[in-house]
Scaffold this motif. Structure first.
Motif, PDB file in Angstrom:
ATOM      1  N   UNK A 150       5.210  71.557 -49.770  1.00  0.00           N
ATOM      2  CA  UNK A 150       4.710  70.287 -50.286  1.00  0.00           C
ATOM      3  C   UNK A 150       5.488  69.159 -49.639  1.00  0.00           C
ATOM      4  N   UNK A 151       4.794  68.122 -49.222  1.00  0.00           N
ATOM      5  CA  UNK A 151       5.451  66.969 -48.597  1.00  0.00           C
ATOM      6  C   UNK A 151       6.022  66.077 -49.697  1.00  0.00           C
ATOM      7  N   UNK A 185      -3.709  74.409 -62.858  1.00  0.00           N
ATOM      8  CA  UNK A 185      -3.795  73.903 -61.482  1.00  0.00           C
ATOM      9  C   UNK A 185      -2.408  73.550 -60.963  1.00  0.00           C
ATOM     10  N   UNK A 186      -2.272  73.503 -59.660  1.00  0.00           N
ATOM     11  CA  UNK A 186      -0.959  73.311 -59.064  1.00  0.00           C
ATOM     12  C   UNK A 186      -0.345  71.969 -59.457  1.00  0.00           C
ATOM     13  N   UNK A 187      -1.175  70.940 -59.629  1.00  0.00           N
ATOM     14  CA  UNK A 187      -0.644  69.622 -59.986  1.00  0.00           C
ATOM     15  C   UNK A 187       0.088  69.656 -61.322  1.00  0.00           C
ATOM     16  N   UNK A 188      -0.375  70.488 -62.250  1.00  0.00           N
ATOM     17  CA  UNK A 188       0.276  70.560 -63.559  1.00  0.00           C
ATOM     18  C   UNK A 188       1.724  71.011 -63.406  1.00  0.00           C
ATOM     19  N   UNK A 189       1.973  71.984 -62.559  1.00  0.00           N
ATOM     20  CA  UNK A 189       3.341  72.474 -62.365  1.00  0.00           C
ATOM     21  C   UNK A 189       4.236  71.393 -61.766  1.00  0.00           C
ATOM     22  N   UNK A 190       3.675  70.594 -60.870  1.00  0.00           N
ATOM     23  CA  UNK A 190       4.490  69.558 -60.255  1.00  0.00           C
ATOM     24  C   UNK A 190       4.718  68.384 -61.200  1.00  0.00           C
ATOM     25  N   UNK A 191       3.819  68.164 -62.126  1.00  0.00           N
ATOM     26  CA  UNK A 191       4.083  67.168 -63.163  1.00  0.00           C
ATOM     27  C   UNK A 191       5.304  67.578 -63.987  1.00  0.00           C
ATOM     28  N   UNK A 192       5.374  68.853 -64.360  1.00  0.00           N
ATOM     29  CA  UNK A 192       6.510  69.331 -65.165  1.00  0.00           C
ATOM     30  C   UNK A 192       7.788  69.369 -64.320  1.00  0.00           C
ATOM     31  N   UNK A 244      -0.841  66.942 -48.127  1.00  0.00           N
ATOM     32  CA  UNK A 244       0.522  67.113 -48.640  1.00  0.00           C
ATOM     33  C   UNK A 244       0.763  68.527 -49.160  1.00  0.00           C
ATOM     34  N   UNK A 245      -0.238  69.392 -49.071  1.00  0.00           N
ATOM     35  CA  UNK A 245      -0.144  70.705 -49.695  1.00  0.00           C
ATOM     36  C   UNK A 245      -0.516  71.803 -48.709  1.00  0.00           C
ATOM     37  N   UNK A 295       5.799  69.207 -41.738  1.00  0.00           N
ATOM     38  CA  UNK A 295       7.130  68.638 -41.902  1.00  0.00           C
ATOM     39  C   UNK A 295       7.240  68.217 -43.362  1.00  0.00           C
ATOM     40  N   UNK A 296       8.451  67.804 -43.765  1.00  0.00           N
ATOM     41  CA  UNK A 296       8.588  67.399 -45.164  1.00  0.00           C
ATOM     42  C   UNK A 296       7.909  66.059 -45.443  1.00  0.00           C
ATOM     43  N   UNK A 297       7.300  65.457 -44.414  1.00  0.00           N
ATOM     44  CA  UNK A 297       6.557  64.224 -44.610  1.00  0.00           C
ATOM     45  C   UNK A 297       5.075  64.482 -44.868  1.00  0.00           C
ATOM     46  N   UNK A 298       4.510  65.498 -44.183  1.00  0.00           N
ATOM     47  CA  UNK A 298       3.090  65.768 -44.390  1.00  0.00           C
ATOM     48  C   UNK A 298       2.677  67.031 -43.637  1.00  0.00           C
ATOM     49  N   UNK A 299       1.458  67.463 -43.958  1.00  0.00           N
ATOM     50  CA  UNK A 299       0.779  68.529 -43.225  1.00  0.00           C
ATOM     51  C   UNK A 299      -0.275  67.850 -42.350  1.00  0.00           C
ATOM     52  N   UNK A 300      -0.295  68.191 -41.067  1.00  0.00           N
ATOM     53  CA  UNK A 300      -1.264  67.588 -40.147  1.00  0.00           C
ATOM     54  C   UNK A 300      -2.024  68.698 -39.430  1.00  0.00           C
TER      55      UNK A 300
END
Length: 513
Positions: free
Chosen positions: A247-248, A204-211, A102-103, A33-38
């Motif tokens: 991504x949540x 890494x994927x986090x870099x793209x989400x920082x931008x 979250x990913x 869901x848009x809250x999290x991956x379980x």
């Protein structure tokens, strides 16, 4: 466009394993869901053995790989255990395990510490702000005896390229279409805008989400409303087929603005190019990144308590000043002598903790007051913009400062000058525009262009327009009231306004009435 949307909840059954143990597979159910991956596994990937205590650290997994019963390849990133059960039955001990993350990557088994060549974000409303559409429409009117012909053409348009040299990013902006056609039933064409972030070296994927987070904040200030992504796709190496990335993120309603004129600052209304705006933004945002995030989350939030809203906005303004201006009375080297002299003059008979408290206050004695900080920020707006945002005086009201200080220190001497509920609501509207103006100027938007935006027809500007009308009329009753409409008794002749032009002045009537 990727098939899976961020707000599409779904479940998958499948088998899961760690990259280091490809032959040890555990059945389980994945929920997104848009809250999290379980992920609920039938057996623990890390079985519980020995003593179990309160202080035990729960295991986490950098990467989990799965294959669904539908044949999909799934990769869960950064998964953490939130529970494991011990069940005894006819087959002995079982240890079901529950994980959250979250990913989620759909479409491939990625590598541990995978790096990506680019990531694309589809953003509802972006095509309208970009003022670009891949749709053209032609209507051919024939003689009366013949039906007219309407032609709608879907076409590919080239993406605009912008550079962010400060982070080494290339950002492409574009618009495309998806459609469903059944000539016997219906034709449906959807337009979506997007931006794609890439780097010469895979990141890494986090870099793209920082931008992406920085760009989302810029778009929020330009649009006057949040512009969250609806779909995200990631690219690995030279593969042309994208992977769906789920991504949540914090859930916001998609932007529903559909025409360029709906936005607070339409693209066509600014003189700075998109390329220069992006470059300015990335070059200047880092020192005020945290205040920008606080401002963006406050502007995006609904139903905040009035006082919480006020505190968050004024804290964002203070943070902006701290990031952009020295905020000191004198040079630090000169103040060191002052600090030392005051510290040495503290009476010796005071208790040690009292002395330490005084020294702590002296440490920050060279920092200017909040009132001076906000006054310096107001001075950067220019007189016309300052009057629109802050009122006819063009200055930050002292009541803002006293209200914030009262909420921080509960000093009863400030009570007589703190804001009541209606005045605090009005102050919040003004502070929202104060922040928009400061951050937009950071990107290169000119003061006079923000003036036009506030005097424009967007819903974001409407509240401030109404507050200014009310305040002007309160201080001078001869000023226009901002008439919505006039109701006359039945049968009576409508009077002719003595000054008809007053009803249509740009900043003297509520927008959208």
């Amino acid at each position: 466009m990727p098939n899976l949307a961020l707000d599409d909840a779904f479940e998958r059954l499948g088998e899961w394993h760690l990259p280091s143990q490809p032959n040890v597979r555990v059945a389980g159910r994945l929920s997104y869901s848009n809250r999290r991956v379980e992920l609920e596994l039938n057996e623990a990937l890390t079985p519980v053995v020995g003593d179990v205590t309160v202080v035990d650290e729960q295991p986490s997994y950098e990467l989990l790989l799965g294959t669904s019963t539908k044949g999909e390849l799934l990769s869960v990133l950064r998964a953490s255990r939130v529970g494991v059960s011990l069940n005894f039955g006819g087959v002995g001990l079982r240890q079901p395990e529950r994980l959250i993350s979250s990913w989620l990557v759909v479409g491939a088994h990625v590598e541990p510490n995978q790096r990506y060549s680019k990531v694309q974000f589809v953003v509802p409303g972006l095509a309208a702000w970009l003022n670009r559409t891949p749709i053209s429409q032609t209507i051919l009117t024939n003689p009366p005896s013949q039906p007219y012909i309407e032609t709608i053409t879907r076409q590919t348009i080239q993406a605009e390229k912008t550079d962010a040299p400060s982070v080494g990013a290339l950002i492409e902006w574009g618009a495309a279409t998806t459609g469903k056609t059944n000539p016997y039933q219906s034709i449906s064409i959807d337009v979506h805008g997007y931006f794609t972030i890439s780097h010469d070296d895979p990141q890494p994927i986090e870099w793209f989400f920082d931008q992406q987070g920085k760009l989302a904040t810029l778009l929020l200030f330009l649009a006057g409303t949040p512009m969250p992504p609806s779909h995200i796709s990631a690219y690995v190496g030279e593969h042309r087929t994208p992977l769906s990335l789920l991504v949540a993120l914090r859930a916001h309603q998609p932007c529903e603005l559909g025409r360029p004129s709906d936005f607070f600052v339409p693209r066509a209304s600014v003189s700075v190019s998109l390329n220069q705006m992006v470059s300015n933004w990335f070059a200047n945002i880092d020192p005020v990144l945290t205040p920008s995030q606080l401002a963006a989350s406050t502007l995006s939030s609904k139903d905040l308590w009035l006082h919480v809203h006020f505190a968050s906005l004024i804290q964002s303004l203070e943070g902006f000043h701290r990031g952009r201006h020295p905020g000191l009375y004198m040079a630090p080297i000169d103040y060191e002598k002052v600090r030392s002299a005051i510290s040495n003059s503290i009476p010796t008979e005071l208790s040690s903790d009292h002395k330490e408290a005084l020294r702590s206050r002296i440490k920050y004695g060279n920092q200017i007051s909040l009132a001076k900080r906000l006054a310096e920020l107001a001075a950067t707006l220019g007189p016309n913009l300052a009057k629109l945002i802050l009122g006819e005086q063009g200055k930050v009201p002292r009541s803002w400062i006293d209200t914030r200080n009262y909420h921080s220190h509960w000093d009863d001497e400030l009570l007589q000058n703190i804001l009541g509920d209606q005045d605090m609501y009005n102050a919040n509207v003004r502070m929202e525009h104060f922040l928009r103006a400061l951050f937009l100027m950071l990107a290169g938007v000119k003061s006079e262009e923000i003036v036009r935006a506030i005097e424009g027809v967007s819903s974001a500007a409407e509240q401030l327009t109404q507050i200014n009308i009310i305040d002007r009329h309160k201080s001078d009753p001869s000023q226009p009231k901002g008439i919505y409409f006039t109701v006359h008794p039945k049968g009576a002749d409508a009077p002719v306004p003595s000054k008809p032009d007053e009803l249509n002045k740009p900043n003297e009537g509520p927008v959208g009435a």
